[in-house]
Motif scaffolding. Structure first.
Motif, short mmCIF file in Angstrom:
data_model
loop_
_atom_site.label_atom_id
_atom_site.label_comp_id
_atom_site.label_asym_id
_atom_site.label_seq_id
_atom_site.Cartn_x
_atom_site.Cartn_y
_atom_site.Cartn_z
N SER A 167 0.86 -1.18 0.00
CA SER A 167 0.00 0.00 0.00
C SER A 167 0.89 1.23 0.00
O SER A 167 2.00 1.21 0.54
N PHE A 168 0.40 2.30 -0.62
CA PHE A 168 1.23 3.48 -0.81
C PHE A 168 0.62 4.71 -0.17
O PHE A 168 -0.58 4.79 0.05
N CYS A 169 1.50 5.66 0.13
CA CYS A 169 1.07 6.93 0.70
C CYS A 169 0.65 7.88 -0.42
O CYS A 169 0.68 7.53 -1.60
N GLU A 173 6.18 10.39 -5.52
CA GLU A 173 7.19 10.92 -6.42
C GLU A 173 8.42 10.01 -6.43
O GLU A 173 9.05 9.79 -5.40
N ILE A 174 8.75 9.51 -7.60
CA ILE A 174 9.92 8.65 -7.78
C ILE A 174 11.09 9.53 -8.22
O ILE A 174 10.98 10.23 -9.24
N PRO A 175 12.20 9.52 -7.51
CA PRO A 175 13.31 10.41 -7.82
C PRO A 175 14.20 9.94 -8.97
O PRO A 175 15.40 10.15 -8.98
N LEU A 176 13.60 9.26 -9.96
CA LEU A 176 14.30 8.82 -11.16
C LEU A 176 13.42 9.12 -12.37
O LEU A 176 12.27 9.50 -12.22
N PHE A 177 13.96 8.88 -13.56
CA PHE A 177 13.21 9.14 -14.78
C PHE A 177 12.40 7.93 -15.23
O PHE A 177 11.74 7.98 -16.27
N VAL A 184 10.44 2.47 -5.92
CA VAL A 184 8.99 2.31 -5.75
C VAL A 184 8.69 1.71 -4.37
O VAL A 184 7.76 2.15 -3.68
N ILE A 185 9.48 0.75 -3.95
CA ILE A 185 9.26 0.13 -2.64
C ILE A 185 9.45 1.15 -1.52
O ILE A 185 8.75 1.11 -0.50
N LYS A 186 10.37 2.09 -1.71
CA LYS A 186 10.60 3.12 -0.69
C LYS A 186 9.37 4.00 -0.47
O LYS A 186 9.23 4.61 0.60
N LEU A 187 8.49 4.06 -1.44
CA LEU A 187 7.29 4.89 -1.32
C LEU A 187 6.15 4.17 -0.60
O LEU A 187 5.13 4.80 -0.30
N ALA A 188 6.32 2.88 -0.34
CA ALA A 188 5.23 2.09 0.24
C ALA A 188 4.99 2.46 1.70
O ALA A 188 5.92 2.74 2.46
N TYR A 189 3.71 2.44 2.08
CA TYR A 189 3.31 2.71 3.46
C TYR A 189 3.35 1.43 4.29
O TYR A 189 3.62 1.47 5.49
#
Length: 312
Positions: A167-169, A173-177, A184-189
Motif C-alpha cells: 500500500s502506498f502513501c 514521487e519517484i526520484p528517477l526518470f 517504488v518500494i521506498k514509497l510504500a506505506y
C-alpha cells in the motif's frame, strides 16, 4: 500521510528533466537520437551476425542476444521518457509503472547473465581451444540462453508481484526518470521487509554468480595467456577479450554507481544521472565498443552495408 491501497493508486510522478521549454526540446531531441542510435547500432550487430556465416559461432550468437537485450532495455525506459517530455507530464500509471519495473528487471538481469556466459565462452576458447567446439556446442549455447531468460523472467515477475501487495502513501514521487523497483518500494506505506530481503537476495545470487564467474573466467584466462602464449598470441587473446571487458566494466560500473549513489547520496539528481548512464548510455555504447574493436564485426558490417543498394 494517508495510506492508499494499491488498487486506489492511479499514478506515480517521475522526476522532471527540466522546466525550461527550450531545454525540454533539446533533451527530447537528444534522447530520441540516443534511442535511435541504440536501436540502429544493435540491430546492425544482429543483422551482421545473421548474414555472415563466418560469425555463426557461440561468441557472436551470445553477442547478438546481448544486442537484442540492449534494444529491449532501452525500449522499456526511453519511449515513456520521451512521451513525458513531449506532454510536459512526468506521470506514469500504476499499471504502467509495474510493467516498466518488470521489463527493466528482465532485461537488466538477462544482460547480467549474458555477460557471464560470454566470459565463460572466452575462457573455454582460449584455455581449452582443442575442446572448444565440443564444450560450446549449439545445444549448450541455446540452453544457456533459455536458462538465462527463464531466470530473468521469473525474478522480474516475483518482484513485480511482490509490489502488488504493498500500500502506498499520497506522496508518490519517484526520484528517477523511470520506475525502478527499489525506489517504488521506498514509497510504500506498508511493511516492505520481505520485498527488501528478496531484492538483496536476488542481487547477491543473480548478480553475484555471473560476476564471480566473470572474475574467475578472466583470472584463469589471463593466467593461461601469460603462461603459455607468444607475444602475438597474447595480443590476439587480449584484443579478443578487450571488447567484452569494456562492456562488463561499463555495465557493472554504472550499475554499482547507481545503487551506491542512491545509498550514500541525498542528491536525487546524482542518482538520476547515474540511472541514465545505466539504462540509456550503456546500451547505446555496446555496439560501438564491439564494432570498433572487432575486425570480424567490421568486415561483416561492410558486407551488410554494401548489400543495401542492391535491395533498393
Amino acid at each position: 500521510m494517508e495510506p492508499r491501497n494499491q488498487t486506489d493508486v492511479l499514478e506515480f510522478l517521475l522526476m522532471r528533466l527540466t522546466e525550461d521549454p527550450e531545454l525540454r526540446t533539446i533533451f527530447f531531441n537528444l534522447f530520441l537520437s540516443m534511442y535511435l542510435v541504440t536501436v540502429l547500432g544493435n540491430l546492425l550487430i544482429i543483422l551482421a551476425v545473421i548474414s555472415d556465416s563466418h560469425l555463426h559461432t557461440p561468441m557472436y550468437f551470445f553477442l547478438s542476444n546481448l544486442s537484442f537485450t540492449d534494444i529491449c532495455l532501452s525500449t522499456s525506459v526511453i519511449p515513456k521518457m520521451l512521451v513525458n517530455l513531449q506532454a510536459q507530464n512526468p506521470s506514469i500509471t500504476y499499471t504502467g509503472c509495474l510493467i516498466q519495473i518488470c521489463f527493466a528487471l528482465i532485461f537488466v538481469t538477462l544482460e547480467n547473465f549474458l555477460l557471464g556466459v560470454m566470459a565463460y565462452d572466452r575462457y573455454v576458447a582460449i584455455c581449452h581451444p582443442l575442446r572448444y567446439t565440443i564444450i560450446m556446442n549449439p545445444h549448450l549455447c541455446v540452453m544457456l540462453i533459455l536458462l538465462s531468460i527463464s531466470i530473468s523472467i521469473g525474478d522480474a515477475l516475483l518482484h513485480s508481484l511482490m509490489v502488488l501487495r504493498l500500500s502506498f502513501c499520497t506522496d508518490l514521487e519517484i526520484p528517477l526518470f523511470f520506475c525502478e523497483v527499489v525506489q517504488v518500494i521506498k514509497l510504500a506505506y506498508s511493511d516492505t521487509l520481505i520485498n527488501n530481503i528478496l531484492i538483496y537476495f536476488a542481487v547477491s545470487i543473480l548478480g553475484g554468480i555471473p560476476l564471480s564467474g566473470i572474475i574467475f573466467s578472466y583470472s584463469q584466462l589471463f593466467s593461461s595467456v601469460l603462461r603459455e602464449l607468444s607475444v602475438g598470441g597474447k595480443y590476439k587473446a587480449f584484443s579478443t577479450c578487450g571488447s567484452h571487458l569494456s562492456v562488463v566494466s561499463l555495465f557493472y560500473g554504472t550499475g554499482f554507481g547507481l545503487y551506491i549513489c542512491s545509498a550514500i547520496s541525498e542528491s536525487s539528481r546524482k542518482a538520476a544521472v547515474t540511472s541514465l548512464m545505466y539504462t540509456v548510455v550503456t546500451p547505446m555504447m555496446n555496439p560501438f565498443i564491439y564494432s570498433l574493436r572487432n575486425r570480424d564485426i567490421k568486415g561483416a558490417l561492410r558486407k551488410l552495408i554494401g548489400r543495401v543498394p542492391s535491395f533498393l
